[in-house]
Write a protein that holds these residues in place. Structure first.
Motif, mmCIF file in Angstrom:
data_model
loop_
_atom_site.group_PDB
_atom_site.id
_atom_site.type_symbol
_atom_site.label_atom_id
_atom_site.label_comp_id
_atom_site.label_asym_id
_atom_site.label_seq_id
_atom_site.Cartn_x
_atom_site.Cartn_y
_atom_site.Cartn_z
ATOM 1 N N CYS A 1 -7.746 -43.699 12.349
ATOM 2 C CA CYS A 1 -8.595 -44.196 11.266
ATOM 3 C C CYS A 1 -8.796 -43.126 10.189
ATOM 4 O O CYS A 1 -9.291 -42.046 10.482
ATOM 5 C CB CYS A 1 -9.936 -44.628 11.825
ATOM 6 S SG CYS A 1 -11.097 -45.135 10.558
ATOM 7 N N CYS B 1 -10.906 -43.131 8.024
ATOM 8 C CA CYS B 1 -12.321 -43.068 7.693
ATOM 9 C C CYS B 1 -13.079 -42.192 8.702
ATOM 10 O O CYS B 1 -13.819 -41.301 8.326
ATOM 11 C CB CYS B 1 -12.872 -44.481 7.662
ATOM 12 S SG CYS B 1 -14.541 -44.598 7.067
ATOM 13 N N CYS B 2 -12.857 -42.431 10.017
ATOM 14 C CA CYS B 2 -13.630 -41.687 11.018
ATOM 15 C C CYS B 2 -12.742 -40.879 11.963
ATOM 16 O O CYS B 2 -13.240 -40.129 12.794
ATOM 17 C CB CYS B 2 -14.532 -42.630 11.806
ATOM 18 S SG CYS B 2 -13.647 -43.650 12.998
ATOM 19 N N GLU C 1 -14.092 -48.221 15.971
ATOM 20 C CA GLU C 1 -15.293 -47.386 15.896
ATOM 21 C C GLU C 1 -16.136 -47.702 14.656
ATOM 22 O O GLU C 1 -17.320 -47.960 14.755
ATOM 23 C CB GLU C 1 -14.905 -45.906 15.871
ATOM 24 C CG GLU C 1 -14.211 -45.427 17.140
ATOM 25 C CD GLU C 1 -15.094 -45.521 18.370
ATOM 26 O OE1 GLU C 1 -16.287 -45.204 18.259
ATOM 27 O OE2 GLU C 1 -14.585 -45.928 19.439
ATOM 28 N N CYS C 2 -15.502 -47.660 13.464
ATOM 29 C CA CYS C 2 -16.290 -47.776 12.236
ATOM 30 C C CYS C 2 -15.994 -49.052 11.453
ATOM 31 O O CYS C 2 -16.566 -49.261 10.396
ATOM 32 C CB CYS C 2 -16.091 -46.549 11.355
ATOM 33 S SG CYS C 2 -14.515 -46.514 10.481
ATOM 34 N N CYS D 1 -10.523 -50.554 12.587
ATOM 35 C CA CYS D 1 -10.930 -49.429 13.429
ATOM 36 C C CYS D 1 -12.028 -49.914 14.374
ATOM 37 O O CYS D 1 -13.018 -50.484 13.929
ATOM 38 C CB CYS D 1 -11.449 -48.267 12.587
ATOM 39 S SG CYS D 1 -12.213 -46.969 13.582
ATOM 40 N N PHE E 1 -13.533 -49.853 9.684
ATOM 41 C CA PHE E 1 -12.701 -49.654 8.493
ATOM 42 C C PHE E 1 -11.386 -50.406 8.715
ATOM 43 O O PHE E 1 -10.840 -50.407 9.813
ATOM 44 C CB PHE E 1 -12.437 -48.153 8.335
ATOM 45 C CG PHE E 1 -11.563 -47.779 7.173
ATOM 46 C CD1 PHE E 1 -12.086 -47.654 5.901
ATOM 47 C CD2 PHE E 1 -10.210 -47.529 7.367
ATOM 48 C CE1 PHE E 1 -11.278 -47.292 4.829
ATOM 49 C CE2 PHE E 1 -9.396 -47.168 6.299
ATOM 50 C CZ PHE E 1 -9.932 -47.046 5.033
HETATM 51 ZN ZN LIG Z 1 -12.899 -45.511 11.905
#
Ligand SMILES: [Zn+2]
Length: 412
Positions: free
Chosen positions: A305, A307-308, A293-294, A291, A296
């Protein structure tokens, strides 16, 4: 109670008459081979010359090898058969091993690190991983996301492990490092302090990568490897369930999961042949995706994602195939590696277009070459299809390009 003896100098369990004897490989090497009818070899993926010799000297004995990662090159020459009783995926799904998530907070550039016998050269990898920026990133990531989890850290070499432990401790995260030479008493003291929560992170190179059963719910991987065996062994340390460690977080700073895959996807169903000193690098599954962004790491086909919630982007220089695999754009031709099924689809559409227009089949043959840089060999079936809009617009764009090229030639 089974009568078990230990073959070791001055061991309390020494009992030559016991029908079951336990012996380390090191002791075995120093002694004459003992009488036996069945030999059980634990961690059989670790090469031991004395076991090999024993097998050759006594083909009448039964040898049973146990391993979570029977992936050492050359194993097929020693062992006759492999029985896969259960996989890591099975054990996670059945709840015997921890659920785990992987993050790649940083991914090192290893393009200049030499590869020796299939594995990254330790010196070169250490130069990359010990850069202060990276050391700082690893520390900062644990401070921000570590959740104070009892964690094992893996470093490239002893100096790196020692430095990581020092930096973590200086930042208020009590840490220790263990190496092969750390004596048993000190190791026990460190492990006890870890279990009591007085030490948060234990750093090592490989010392802690096997035979350790501590309550662990975090893994920091700062040691790049090309060995799926080592990768699996390291992450495996954190997959054992203990009270309070039913889930695991992995912070992979070494690019290992992005390079080798999730450990529950690794395939151990074939004993490798080849020279035993060469690391086997094989992978059949599409790789996990990061990901943006995060950081993951998600399953290959996931578009968002978990996760986020960020939508996944295909990085520059890559294209994504139908089964979610990211493949680099071929630098030489500027063409991406395309799966056979996609090429077959195109060939069908080109044949269909040729039929529509009354062109010869050879036209489709040459257009296929223009598109993919190879001719449609016998593996491709000549099945006409109604051309997709994508194929039609590509043909059109090529026709326009050809017309422009003709004009340019006329003008010059
Ligand atoms: Zn993410």
């Amino acid at each position: 109670i089974v009568d078990i003896g230990a073959m070791q100098a001055a061991h309390v369990r020494t009992n030559r008459r016991a029908p079951v004897q336990i012996c380390s490989v090191q002791t075995l090497e120093r002694r004459e081979l003992p009488p036996a009818t069945v030999v059980i070899v634990d961690e059989a993926h670790v090469y031991a010359g004395v076991i090999s010799k024993w097998m050759q000297a006594r083909p009448d004995l039964v040898f049973i090898g146990l391993s979570a990662t029977p992936g050492r090159a050359g194993m097929a020459d020693e062992w006759q058969d492999l029985i896969v009783s259960v996989t890591t995926r099975d054990l996670i799904e059945a709840g015997y091993l921890s659920q785990y998530t992987v993050y790649a907070p940083t991914t090192p550039d290893l393009s200049n690190v030499k590869i020796v016998a299939g594995e990254y050269q330790a010196k070169g990898a250490a130069e990359v991983m010990a850069q202060s920026g990276l050391v700082g990133d690893i520390l900062q990531n644990y401070v921000l996301h570590g959740e104070d989890r009892p964690t094992l850290g893996f470093a490239v070499n002893v100096a790196h492990a020692k430095r990581m432990a020092e930096e973590f401790t200086a930042a208020g995260i009590p840490s220790a490092f263990v190496e092969a030479r750390t004596d048993t008493l000190e190791r026990e003291a460190i492990q006890n302090a870890f279990t009591r929560g007085e030490i948060r992170v234990i750093w090592s190179v490989r010392t802690m990568a096997a035979g350790v059963d501590l309550p662990i719910s975090g893994i920091i991987d700062a040691a790049p490897t090309r060995s799926a065996m080592l990768h699996q062994q390291k992450i495996g340390r954190g997959l054992r369930k203990n009270p309070g460690t039913e889930d695991l977080k992995v912070w992979d700073h070494a690019g290992n999961t992005l390079r080798l895959g999730f450990v529950h996807e690794l395939d151990w169903s074939t004993l490798p042949g080849g020279k035993r000193e060469v690391v086997k690098v094989e992978r059949k599954q599409p790789l996990p995706k990061e990901c943006g962004e995060c950081h993951f790491l998600m399953e290959p086909k996931v578009k968002e994602c978990p996760c986020c919630g960020a939508a996944r982007k295909v990085p520059n220089g890559y294209v994504e195939t139908a089964d979610g695999e990211l493949v680099p754009l071929n630098a030489e031709t500027g063409r991406a590696k395309v799966p056979t099924a996609v090429k077959q689809e195109w060939y069908g559409c080109l044949l269909g277009y040729a039929a529509e227009r009354g062109y010869a089949q050879g036209w489709a043959y040459h257009k296929f070459y223009e598109k993919f840089g190879i001719y449609p060999a016998s593996q491709f079936k000549k099945i006409q299809k109604i051309p997709t809009p994508e194929v039609r617009s590509w043909i059109k764009s090529r026709a326009i390009a050809a017309a422009k090229a003709r004009e340019a030639r006329r003008a010059s």
